[in-house]
Design an enzyme around this catalytic site. Structure first.
Site, PDB file in Angstrom:
ATOM      1  N   ARG A 119      13.715   3.973 -11.349  1.00 54.24           N
ATOM      2  CA  ARG A 119      14.642   4.242 -10.244  1.00 54.24           C
ATOM      3  C   ARG A 119      15.971   4.823 -10.737  1.00 54.24           C
ATOM      4  NH1 ARG A 119      13.421  -0.769  -6.114  1.00 54.24           N
ATOM      5  NH2 ARG A 119      11.737   0.300  -5.051  1.00 54.24           N
TER       6      ARG A 119
ATOM      7  N   GLY B 123       8.854  -0.192   1.734  1.00 52.82           N
ATOM      8  CA  GLY B 123       9.184  -0.499   3.128  1.00 52.82           C
ATOM      9  C   GLY B 123       9.784   0.704   3.844  1.00 52.82           C
TER      10      GLY B 123
ATOM     11  N   LYS C 140       1.342  -7.308   2.127  1.00 57.05           N
ATOM     12  CA  LYS C 140       2.349  -7.429   3.193  1.00 57.05           C
ATOM     13  C   LYS C 140       1.792  -6.942   4.528  1.00 57.05           C
ATOM     14  CE  LYS C 140       5.377  -5.549   0.278  1.00 57.05           C
ATOM     15  NZ  LYS C 140       6.447  -4.694  -0.120  1.00 57.05           N
TER      16      LYS C 140
ATOM     17  N   GLY D 182       6.065  -0.431  -4.318  1.00 57.22           N
ATOM     18  CA  GLY D 182       6.370  -0.912  -5.665  1.00 57.22           C
ATOM     19  C   GLY D 182       5.119  -1.212  -6.471  1.00 57.22           C
TER      20      GLY D 182
HETATM   21  P1  ADP Z   1       3.195  -2.397  -2.394  1.00 56.53           P
HETATM   22  O1  ADP Z   1       4.224  -3.067  -3.273  1.00 56.53           O
HETATM   23  O2  ADP Z   1       2.490  -1.290  -3.106  1.00 56.53           O
HETATM   24  O3  ADP Z   1       3.740  -2.002  -1.065  1.00 56.53           O
HETATM   25  P2  ADP Z   1       2.228  -4.964  -1.474  1.00 56.53           P
HETATM   26  O4  ADP Z   1       3.480  -5.589  -1.983  1.00 56.53           O
HETATM   27  O5  ADP Z   1       1.983  -4.960  -0.013  1.00 56.53           O
HETATM   28  O6  ADP Z   1       2.059  -3.490  -2.074  1.00 56.53           O
HETATM   29  O7  ADP Z   1       0.968  -5.704  -2.094  1.00 56.53           O
HETATM   30  C1  ADP Z   1       0.790  -5.889  -3.473  1.00 56.53           C
HETATM   31  C2  ADP Z   1       0.222  -7.253  -3.755  1.00 56.53           C
HETATM   32  O8  ADP Z   1      -0.969  -7.438  -3.011  1.00 56.53           O
HETATM   33  C3  ADP Z   1      -0.178  -7.412  -5.201  1.00 56.53           C
HETATM   34  O9  ADP Z   1       0.584  -8.465  -5.761  1.00 56.53           O
HETATM   35  C4  ADP Z   1      -1.663  -7.764  -5.141  1.00 56.53           C
HETATM   36  O10 ADP Z   1      -2.026  -8.755  -6.066  1.00 56.53           O
HETATM   37  C5  ADP Z   1      -1.812  -8.283  -3.743  1.00 56.53           C
HETATM   38  N1  ADP Z   1      -3.186  -8.208  -3.239  1.00 56.53           N
HETATM   39  C6  ADP Z   1      -3.918  -7.106  -3.012  1.00 56.53           C
HETATM   40  N2  ADP Z   1      -5.150  -7.424  -2.561  1.00 56.53           N
HETATM   41  C7  ADP Z   1      -5.208  -8.777  -2.512  1.00 56.53           C
HETATM   42  C8  ADP Z   1      -6.203  -9.716  -2.129  1.00 56.53           C
HETATM   43  N3  ADP Z   1      -7.393  -9.313  -1.736  1.00 56.53           N
HETATM   44  N4  ADP Z   1      -5.886 -11.028  -2.183  1.00 56.53           N
HETATM   45  C9  ADP Z   1      -4.676 -11.419  -2.612  1.00 56.53           C
HETATM   46  N5  ADP Z   1      -3.685 -10.592  -2.977  1.00 56.53           N
HETATM   47  C10 ADP Z   1      -3.941  -9.274  -2.940  1.00 56.53           C
HETATM   48 MG    MG Z   2       4.997  -5.068  -3.408  1.00 58.03          MG
END
Ligand code: ADP
Ligand code: MG
Length: 393
Positions: free
Chosen positions: A37, A371, A197, A348
């Site tokens: 970043r 987000g 999320k 992230g």
């Molecule tokens: P990003 O940061 O890319 O927006 P998120 O924060 O929404 O993504 O999600 C990332 C998290 O989701 C990771 O920590 C991953 O371990 C978790 N995750 C993904 N699939 C599963 C699952 N089936 N069960 C539990 N956790 C999951």
């Molecule tokens: Mg995340």
């Protein structure tokens, strides 16, 4: 189109307050784990400094409650010094005599990083009198913090209302790519949405279905949709409060004749199995917990990705941090890297997964927003960008 730093004239000697996103990942001891970043913000800083502006940088780091030495931006000042030798200074305060004195002492082209704005509780309250005190330091405000531009906070929203303003070069790049993707995507446009999320992300799926041709779901997001479509997911992570919305989204996709695909197999473990041996199953039963998409799903999704003209990916397809459950996410990253589509990855964890896979160089655009990207899809713009002046034609 919003006014950018390149549209600003007579910058020499002007104090430009630049809101950047230096919210880098740090460990428990305050050690910085990744400087992406900071590096992404450098083009704007460099440009302004070369124009002879006095560049004053504002950012938050983490969610401190009051002063917390582990959330200090000082290590980032040290890091910036390597790129801008003899030009970088630091102020322990954002407002008040120290900050004012340090701004006065700046030469043209100097860079002053102010301490974490979230050390002040007024920041997140978007307190106008706090913003006025910051505004007093400068002549112009520049927003280059895409990743936080969905938040109406003092240093990013209020400041823009108090000073002549523009967006930075990183912000311009983020907006240009996202706008292209949403307004004139190469077809077919395939979106891949996963992660944990669910409640935050599910809100934008209808909007996404308006523009995308195909949406592929993974992660905890997919399990919530499987439940909504009547398939049991045993003990897998789901968002109960989002199930009704998931049903609506499924109906919406059907009514619009869009492809909304859910995983057809899973990598799961049984909670009662002490060894936590992973199993590949089509259906989850008993005390199984699904942590990744299975090989049939990888194949199905990869075929869609191979045909795509445009790809937008947000959210890992499984618990990729765990060796046993990274395959789905990594294979999808590989499919995206191999496709001819214009690919954008945001979020992230998603960006971190792509970097860990060693395929980052094969992705067309790695967004700094998570987000903020979702909010942009949902609402077509961001509060803190809307408030910036339009370009004069
Ligand atoms: P990003 O940061 O890319 O927006 P998120 O924060 O929404 O993504 O999600 C990332 C998290 O989701 C990771 O920590 C991953 O371990 C978790 N995750 C993904 N699939 C599963 C699952 N089936 N069960 C539990 N956790 C999951
Ligand atoms: Mg995340």
């Amino acid at each position: 189109m919003k006014r950018t730093v390149k549209d600003l004239v007579g910058l020499k000697g002007k104090v430009v307050l630049v809101r950047v996103d230096f919210n880098v990942p740090v460990d428990d001891n305050g050690r910085i784990l990744d400087y992406t970043r900071v590096n992404e913000a450098k083009p704007t800083i460099k440009y302004l400094s070369e124009q002879g502006a006095k560049v004053v940088l504002l950012s938050h780091l983490g969610r401190p409650e009051g002063f917390d030495i582990r959330k200090s931006l000082w290590p980032i000042a040290l890091y910036l010094m390597k790129s801008f030798p003899n030009k970088v200074y630091f102020s322990n305060h954002v407002i008040g005599p120290e900050a004012e004195g340090r701004v006065k002492a700046m030469n043209d082209g100097d860079i002053l990083l102010l301490e974490n704005v979230r050390f002040y509780e007024e920041e997140e309250k978007c307190d106008m009198s706090f913003a006025r005190k910051i505004a007093k330091l400068g002549d112009i405000f520049v927003n280059d913090a895409f990743g936080v531009s969905h938040r109406k906070h003092a240093s990013i929203y209020a400041l823009a209302r108090l000073l002549p303003n523009a967006i930075g070069l990183l912000m311009e790049k983020e907006i240009t790519h996202l706008t292209q993707c949403l307004e004139s995507p190469n077809r077919p446009f395939v979106a891949i949405i996963g992660g944990a999320k669910v409640k935050d992300k599910i809100k934008m799926l209808k909007k996404l279905l308006d523009v995308a041709d195909t949406v592929l779901l993974g992660g905890a997001m997919a399990y919530t949709f499987l439940v909504a479509s009547g398939t049991a997911v045993a003990s897998s992570l789901t968002s109960v409060e989002s199930i009704m919305t998931a049903k609506e989204v499924l109906d919406y996709a059907k009514s619009k004749n869009k492809k909304l695909l859910l995983p057809v197999d899973h990598v799961a473990v049984r909670m009662s199995d002490k060894k936590e041996k992973k199993e590949i199953v089509d259906f989850m039963i008993d005390d199984m917990v699904g942590y990744d998409i299975g090989p049939k799903t990888v194949k199905l999704y990869s075929e869609e990705i191979a045909m795509a003209g445009q790809i937008l990916w947000n959210g890992p397809l499984g618990k990729y941090e765990d060796e046993r459950f990274k395959e789905g996410t990594f294979k999808i990253a590989k499919a995206i890297a191999e496709s001819k589509a214009f690919s954008i990855v945001g979020g992230g964890d998603s960006v971190s997964a792509v970097k860990n896979s060693g395929l980052a160089g094969k992705i067309n655009f790695l967004s700094t927003g998570g987000g903020a990207t979702l909010k942009f899809i949902e609402e077509g713009s961001l509060n803190c960008v809307e408030v910036i002046q339009e370009k004069i034609k």
